[in-house]
Design a protein around this motif. Sequence first.
Motif, short mmCIF file in Angstrom:
data_model
loop_
_atom_site.label_atom_id
_atom_site.label_comp_id
_atom_site.label_asym_id
_atom_site.label_seq_id
_atom_site.Cartn_x
_atom_site.Cartn_y
_atom_site.Cartn_z
N ILE A 40 0.83 -1.20 0.00
CA ILE A 40 0.00 0.00 0.00
C ILE A 40 0.86 1.25 0.00
O ILE A 40 0.70 2.13 -0.85
N LEU A 41 1.80 1.33 0.93
CA LEU A 41 2.68 2.49 0.98
C LEU A 41 3.44 2.64 -0.34
O LEU A 41 3.58 3.74 -0.87
N TRP A 42 3.90 1.53 -0.85
CA TRP A 42 4.68 1.54 -2.08
C TRP A 42 3.90 2.18 -3.23
O TRP A 42 4.43 2.99 -3.98
N HIS A 43 2.63 1.84 -3.31
CA HIS A 43 1.82 2.34 -4.42
C HIS A 43 1.33 3.76 -4.20
O HIS A 43 0.68 4.33 -5.07
N SER A 101 8.98 8.32 4.86
CA SER A 101 10.28 7.98 5.44
C SER A 101 10.50 6.48 5.50
O SER A 101 11.61 6.01 5.75
N ALA A 102 9.44 5.72 5.28
CA ALA A 102 9.59 4.26 5.27
C ALA A 102 9.93 3.71 3.90
O ALA A 102 10.35 2.57 3.76
N LEU A 103 9.76 4.54 2.87
CA LEU A 103 9.95 4.04 1.51
C LEU A 103 11.40 3.65 1.24
O LEU A 103 11.67 2.79 0.41
N MET B 1 6.29 -3.84 -11.82
CA MET B 1 6.49 -3.85 -10.38
C MET B 1 5.53 -2.90 -9.69
O MET B 1 4.91 -3.21 -8.71
N LYS B 2 5.45 -1.71 -10.26
CA LYS B 2 4.59 -0.73 -9.63
C LYS B 2 3.42 -0.43 -10.54
O LYS B 2 3.58 -0.20 -11.73
N ALA B 3 2.24 -0.44 -9.99
CA ALA B 3 1.05 -0.19 -10.78
C ALA B 3 0.91 1.32 -11.00
O ALA B 3 1.38 2.14 -10.22
N ARG B 4 0.26 1.69 -12.08
CA ARG B 4 0.06 3.11 -12.37
C ARG B 4 -1.40 3.38 -12.69
O ARG B 4 -2.13 2.50 -13.15
N VAL B 5 -1.80 4.60 -12.45
CA VAL B 5 -3.13 5.04 -12.84
C VAL B 5 -2.96 6.20 -13.80
O VAL B 5 -2.32 7.18 -13.47
N GLU B 6 -3.50 6.07 -14.97
CA GLU B 6 -3.38 7.14 -15.95
C GLU B 6 -4.73 7.39 -16.61
O GLU B 6 -5.65 6.60 -16.50
#
Lengths: 126, 126
Positions: A40-43, A101-103, B1-6
């Motif tokens: 969640i944080l990552w996204h 800060s956790a990323l 790896m990371k999802a995106r919203v566009e």
Amino acid sequence: MKARVESDAQGRRQVYEACLEPCAIEQGMRIIGGKWTGSILWHLQDGPVRFNDLARMVGGASKKMITERLRQLETQGLVRREVMATAPVSVQYEITEIGRSALGFLDELRKWSEELPQDIHAASRP
Amino acid sequence: MKARVESDAQGRRQVYEACLEPCAIEQGMRIIGGKWTGSILWHLQDGPVRFNDLARMVGGASKKMITERLRQLETQGLVRREVMATAPVSVQYEITEIGRSALGFLDELRKWSEELPQDIHAASRP
DNA sequence: CAGAATCCAACCGGATACTG
DNA sequence: CAGTATCCGGTTGGATTCTG
């Protein structure tokens, strides 16, 4: 912070239990180690995301889980919730400075995880 | 790896779900995010430790838990188990190179956790 | 010393259905 | 859209007891 084992003058071993409670590593894990929390944080790192989009981005998690984790992250101050007065209502989630800060080590974790031998992940299933 | 919203040319939002499975962050967490796992590795960083000493060092964990986590870490190759032929028998646990490679961000996590406002940890209890 | 075995309550988390 | 409510089986993990 770190416990030690030493021997005294008579050769008897002694455990210095410096890591009773609270242990920073365990405490930290209880914050970002929960299921889906890291994802969640990552996204959220590139800007606010709406609830349903987030639910789609974090693949495999149910809306119930997303909600629970978001609520927890909100009370911890890692995520900010904003309700947009539109119709139908739209809700945005945004990472806070504390959350951001956790990323750093989440990325460390990601790199570490990706470089592991593949069979290790296989061996991690119950 | 990371999802995106566009948004596409017509202004319709589109979620690119690039993080379906496996997600490296979640996978990594399932390896070192388990209860006590981080602490165990942490306390092995300075050399081999015997079972009961480890159980004392990781404050609060039962021997059952220590055993389970150690077995898991062993099959994953993060920890090595050695039985010394003494009487009574002595068993040593040693961190492997792979396990050691996790200490980097475990330390990042520790520092992050220690620098957090104290009330965040309080808010992390169910 | 280094566990294994058993028991069991608590919690977790998925599925499903419903709502303003 | 952004959740809430309910159900419920599975897992977790502590306590306790036993063993070579």
